[in-house]
Design a protein around this motif. Structure first.
Motif, mmCIF file in Angstrom:
data_model
loop_
_atom_site.group_PDB
_atom_site.id
_atom_site.type_symbol
_atom_site.label_atom_id
_atom_site.label_comp_id
_atom_site.label_asym_id
_atom_site.label_seq_id
_atom_site.Cartn_x
_atom_site.Cartn_y
_atom_site.Cartn_z
ATOM 1 N N GLU A 87 0.831 -1.202 0.000
ATOM 2 C CA GLU A 87 0.000 0.000 0.000
ATOM 3 C C GLU A 87 0.862 1.248 0.000
ATOM 4 O O GLU A 87 1.918 1.292 0.625
ATOM 5 C CB GLU A 87 -0.880 0.015 1.246
ATOM 6 N N GLU A 116 -8.565 -6.965 -1.444
ATOM 7 C CA GLU A 116 -9.220 -7.448 -2.661
ATOM 8 C C GLU A 116 -8.121 -7.642 -3.697
ATOM 9 O O GLU A 116 -7.447 -6.687 -4.091
ATOM 10 C CB GLU A 116 -10.241 -6.417 -3.159
ATOM 11 N N GLU A 171 -6.360 -9.313 -7.276
ATOM 12 C CA GLU A 171 -6.673 -9.581 -8.668
ATOM 13 C C GLU A 171 -6.520 -11.067 -8.952
ATOM 14 O O GLU A 171 -5.525 -11.672 -8.558
ATOM 15 C CB GLU A 171 -5.709 -8.798 -9.538
ATOM 16 N N THR A 196 -6.031 -4.172 -3.170
ATOM 17 C CA THR A 196 -6.315 -2.995 -2.363
ATOM 18 C C THR A 196 -7.130 -3.394 -1.139
ATOM 19 O O THR A 196 -7.950 -4.313 -1.207
ATOM 20 C CB THR A 196 -7.078 -1.915 -3.153
ATOM 21 N N ASP A 226 -8.839 -0.988 0.354
ATOM 22 C CA ASP A 226 -9.803 0.110 0.468
ATOM 23 C C ASP A 226 -10.988 -0.025 -0.478
ATOM 24 O O ASP A 226 -11.559 0.971 -0.900
ATOM 25 C CB ASP A 226 -9.092 1.447 0.181
ATOM 26 N N TYR A 227 -11.328 -1.248 -0.871
ATOM 27 C CA TYR A 227 -12.454 -1.396 -1.802
ATOM 28 C C TYR A 227 -13.752 -1.021 -1.109
ATOM 29 O O TYR A 227 -13.891 -1.148 0.106
ATOM 30 C CB TYR A 227 -12.514 -2.828 -2.359
ATOM 31 N N ASP A 228 -14.694 -0.565 -1.914
ATOM 32 C CA ASP A 228 -15.947 -0.077 -1.349
ATOM 33 C C ASP A 228 -17.080 -0.354 -2.337
ATOM 34 O O ASP A 228 -17.560 0.528 -3.023
ATOM 35 C CB ASP A 228 -15.820 1.437 -1.091
ATOM 36 N N HIS A 229 -17.447 -1.606 -2.469
ATOM 37 C CA HIS A 229 -18.539 -1.984 -3.364
ATOM 38 C C HIS A 229 -19.050 -3.349 -2.929
ATOM 39 O O HIS A 229 -18.483 -3.966 -2.027
ATOM 40 C CB HIS A 229 -18.055 -2.018 -4.816
ATOM 41 N N VAL A 288 -19.579 -7.195 -2.594
ATOM 42 C CA VAL A 288 -18.627 -8.282 -2.802
ATOM 43 C C VAL A 288 -19.400 -9.588 -2.974
ATOM 44 O O VAL A 288 -20.545 -9.682 -2.521
ATOM 45 C CB VAL A 288 -17.673 -8.383 -1.604
ATOM 46 N N ALA A 296 -16.595 -9.189 -6.039
ATOM 47 C CA ALA A 296 -16.581 -8.559 -7.355
ATOM 48 C C ALA A 296 -15.989 -9.534 -8.368
ATOM 49 O O ALA A 296 -15.167 -10.379 -8.011
ATOM 50 C CB ALA A 296 -15.746 -7.284 -7.308
ATOM 51 N N LYS A 311 -12.058 -10.942 -8.961
ATOM 52 C CA LYS A 311 -11.290 -10.678 -7.742
ATOM 53 C C LYS A 311 -11.386 -11.865 -6.784
ATOM 54 O O LYS A 311 -12.336 -12.649 -6.838
ATOM 55 C CB LYS A 311 -11.856 -9.454 -7.003
ATOM 56 N N TYR A 368 -10.335 -12.577 -2.356
ATOM 57 C CA TYR A 368 -10.149 -11.773 -1.142
ATOM 58 C C TYR A 368 -9.192 -12.445 -0.171
ATOM 59 O O TYR A 368 -9.221 -13.654 0.010
ATOM 60 C CB TYR A 368 -11.510 -11.507 -0.490
#
Ligand code: SF4
Ligand code: SF4
Lengths: 427, 317
Positions: free
Chosen positions: A368, B142, B144, B154, B156-159, B161, B163, B166, B168
């Motif tokens: 990060e 999350e 790839e 990342t 900081d994902y915000d949607h 799940v 996705a 992806k 986790y």
């Protein structure tokens, strides 16, 4: 307890020596008072910011769990280098028996003392719990020795401080009594301090290079790089100090020592650039995730470019300083020389401070990118510590110079008031 | 002693020749010193409120391993009292030693983890984390599909799940068997316990954050300020080396919920996981789930090349 050269007991002359030092540190001309008042004010602003930091928590700094060390540790690292570089002068003076250097050596050691005190203060202000400082004291606390490099650092830094305090204190005290120092009481310590100087910066480099999870630091040439730059910054500061001493005091400063120091910097500044180049080649030619921090530092990653201006400033300053030191003008023209010293100082302050500590955390071990910018409080504390260090440096130099020139002297201190001596003897 | 001090300006002491200069200067110096001292006291004033919150017992408290059971008892009661005063919560703090014959291990099934972050949330509540920063010992990345590289992932994902494309990957302290964080601590405020958990004595840590720099998994957290936890949300079941509310200025980390697991329960994150991705247990127990996973699944650990020997394993079904 009495000495041959004059019959004053140490019980009398030592308190007088200390008293003389106190007087010297509070007496001076208008420049001295203005300078000291300014430094005091800055130090107080720093002290206030630190008090807030302790009371409100370190959240008032720009640091985070991602970049968990910042400006404080950057300055600490740099100042350990200055402390190590302070004894640079000792090496030619004693190893090669260069007599012209002998007086000037004391100035280098005083620099080392001031730099060490600053370095230790920077560690203290970086602690989340300064009230638990005693946990670090061997015997009292729980000292993780020999495993922790920080435990080693506590030992070598404090040892080095004591060593230099002893050498400087002893030589000045003897001078104050107009006696020739006894070689047995300082020569072994001088040689020890040369080795010790290398060790403080090596251990400080090991602090970082021993961490396998931080690729940017995890390199064997970190310690040599530290030493090389220490032997630029230390002499650079001393060159400037010598000229200030020459300007403000009666102490004769021969040309020889300055020339010696220029010769040293000429070599070490190039070694430093070479080592930096070697590091960067390995980073960028290999590439991959190990080079991520260096990429971030020099070019930024995406919109994250906070350190890019810093490091390029450092590179330009270092190269410019190297060219200037190599130029013959550096040996003749003092203004030119001073500019070179200042450029090298700032360049290395960035390269071995912010440019070394911060990118070690970016990206984080989990990839990060969280950037770091010091807050006002951090700058206040940093400036405060520098101001305090300069106060120590100024005062110690002043005491030393007055003793070296013979203006502060035991005989002088006794003569006008023979009666006072008897009084204090009976006290 | 030869310089006239203020006391020497009394009549029975003869003044030196340049007396007036000296006395004026001495008076000015005294004034300067007084002003300086007053200014210093002002500068340090913020410390006063802070030090009133620190007790002498706290200051003098010994290292966890140096304390006798009686001393420990006193400390626990004092800490409970402090929690009551500062957070208004009536809590019970225990000192739970590791159990004989237990070696904790944890495994996580990446094939079923759906990135819902329920584990991180459970950790947040269970461990009395600071509410204002939403801290948790667990961070879910999350990632790839087709890459194990965190730089491509990342936290900081915000949607919603999961996705598409992806997978986790929750990361917390891996309770390394060769923990660099423990090696570097200058005061032995963090160490590895018999059952494998790496713990921190929050009352011994000096907050140098060297361990935070040394951990290759970003598993440690520093208390940048005093944690905020509303009274009704404080979890009252606490242990000294575990989830008691941490003071400001010290480091903390995942402790495998030892206040639960040393009493035979599962850690909060395991209990909260809706997909069954998390398998926790005693690796020495031949009938445990963790043992079954380690024996039958192809597990791996993070950054094995660093030689940290984690006790937290990942696997795909
Ligand atoms: S994951 Fe980090 S904090 Fe946890 S034991 Fe390993 S090195 Fe230490
Ligand atoms: S922050 Fe605390 S636990 Fe971590 S190394 Fe420093 S003293 Fe040890």
């Amino acid at each position: 307890m009495t000495e041959r050269s004059d019959d004053v007991s140490h019980f009398l002359s030592y308190p007088r020596f200390i008293w003389r030092a106190l007087v010297e540190s509070t007496d001076g001309n208008i420049y001295f008072y203005v300078w000291m008042t300014l430094l005091t004010a800055l130090a107080l602003v720093g002290a206030n910011a630190w008090a807030h930091q302790v009371a409100d928590g370190m959240g008032i700094t720009g640091m985070s769990d991602h970049v968990s060390w910042g400006l404080y540790i950057a300055n600490f690292t740099f100042l350990v280098g200055v402390a190590a570089g302070g004894v640079m002068m000792v090496i030619p003076a004693y190893l090669y028996d260069d007599h012209e250097m002998h007086d000037v050596v004391i100035i280098g050691e005083i620099l080392a003392i001031a730099a060490l005190i600053m370095a230790l203060l920077f560690v203290i202000v970086d602690l989340g719990r300064p009230d638990r400082f005693w946990h670090l004291i061997p015997g009292l606390g729980q000292f993780n020795f020999p495993m922790s490099m920080l435990a080693w650092d506590v030992i070598v830094l404090n040892g080095y401080l004591l060593l230099n305090l002893h050498i400087v204190g002893y030589l000045l005290y003897k001078r104050y009594r107009s006696e020739t120092p006894d070689r047995r009481w300082y020569i072994p310590f001088v040689f020890l301090s040369i080795v010790w100087a290398i060790s403080i910066h090596t251990v400080t480099a090991f602090l970082y290079s021993g961490l396998g999870g931080r690729y940017f630091w995890n390199t064997a040439i970190l310690a040599p790089r530290f030493i090389a730059s220490a032997f630029v910054t230390g002499p650079a500061i001393i060159i400037i100090s010598l000229q200030l001493v020459r300007y403000f005091t009666k102490l004769p400063i021969p040309k020889g020592p300055i020339q010696t120091l220029i010769s040293i910097i000429k070599v070490t500044i190039l070694i430093n650039l070479f080592l930096l180049g070697a590091e960067l080649f390995t980073e960028f030619y290999t590439g991959g995730s190990h080079a991520k921090s260096a990429t971030y530092l020099f070019f930024g990653v995406g919109e994250h470019t906070a350190l890019v201006p810093w490091i390029w400033t450092a590179i330009v300053l270092n190269i410019a300083a190297a060219i200037m030191f190599l130029h013959p003008l550096a040996r003749e023209h003092f203004a030119f020389l001073n500019i070179a010293c200042i450029l090298a100082f700032i360049g290395l302050w960035i390269e071995k401070g912010m440019g070394l500590i911060i990118p070690g955390f970016i990206p984080s071990p989990l990839g990060e990118i969280v950037e770091y910018t010091p807050t006002l409080a951090e700058w206040q504390i940093t400036v405060g510590i520098w101001a305090f260090g300069l106060m120590i440096y100024t005062v110690a130099l002043k005491i030393a110079v007055r003793i070296l020139t013979g203006e502060s002297n035991l005989q002088r201190d006794q003569k006008p008031k023979k009666k006072a001596v008897d009084d204090s003897g009976s006290a | 002693m030869t310089e006239p001090t203020e006391s020497q300006t009394t009549p029975d002491r003869p003044e030196p020749d340049d007396e007036t200069g000296f006395t004026r200067r001495t008076a000015l110096k005294a004034l300067g010193a007084t002003l300086g001292a007053a200014a210093f006291a002002r500068a340090m004033a913020p410390l006063r409120s802070w030090s009133s919150e620190q007790s002498m017992d706290e200051f003098l408290q010994q290292h966890y391993k140096e304390m006798s059971p009686e001393e420990m008892e006193q400390v626990l009661r004092r800490l409970e009292q402090e929690t009551l005063e500062q957070y208004g919560a009536d809590v019970h703090i225990e000192d739970l030693p590791p159990q004989e014959g237990v070696q904790f291990g944890y495994a996580l099934n990446l094939a079923v983890c759906n990135g819902c972050r329920k584990c991180a949330e459970a950790c947040h509540k269970e461990n009395n984390h600071d509410r204002s920063t939403n801290n948790s010992y667990i961070r879910v990345f999350e990632m790839e599909q087709g890459s194990l590289d965190f730089e491509k992932g990342t936290a900081d994902y915000d949607h919603t799940v999961p996705a598409a494309g992806k997978y986790y990957m929750p990361v917390q302290c891996l309770q390394c068997d060769n923990p660099p964080c423990v090696d570097v601590c200058p005061v032995e405020a963090t160490w590895k316990e018999e059952d494998g958990v790496v713990v921190v004595d929050y009352n011994w840590c000096i907050g140098c954050r060297y361990c935070e720099a040394a951990c290759p998994y970003h598993a440690r957290r520093f208390n940048w300020k005093k944690p905020e936890v509303p009274t009704q949300e404080v979890n009252p079941v606490q242990a000294y080396l575990a989830n008691r509310i941490r003071p400001a200025g010290v480091v903390e980390k995942c402790h495998f919920c030892l206040h639960k697991t040393r009493k035979g329960e599962m850690p909060a994150c395991q209990q909260a996981c809706p997909t069954g991705a998390r398998v926790f247990g005693n690796m020495l127990d031949p009938d445990s789930d963790i043992r079954w996973v380690l024996e039958n699944k192809r597990v791996y650990v993070l950054k094995e090349d660093l030689g940290t020997r984690p006790r937290f394993f990942y696997f795909f079904d």
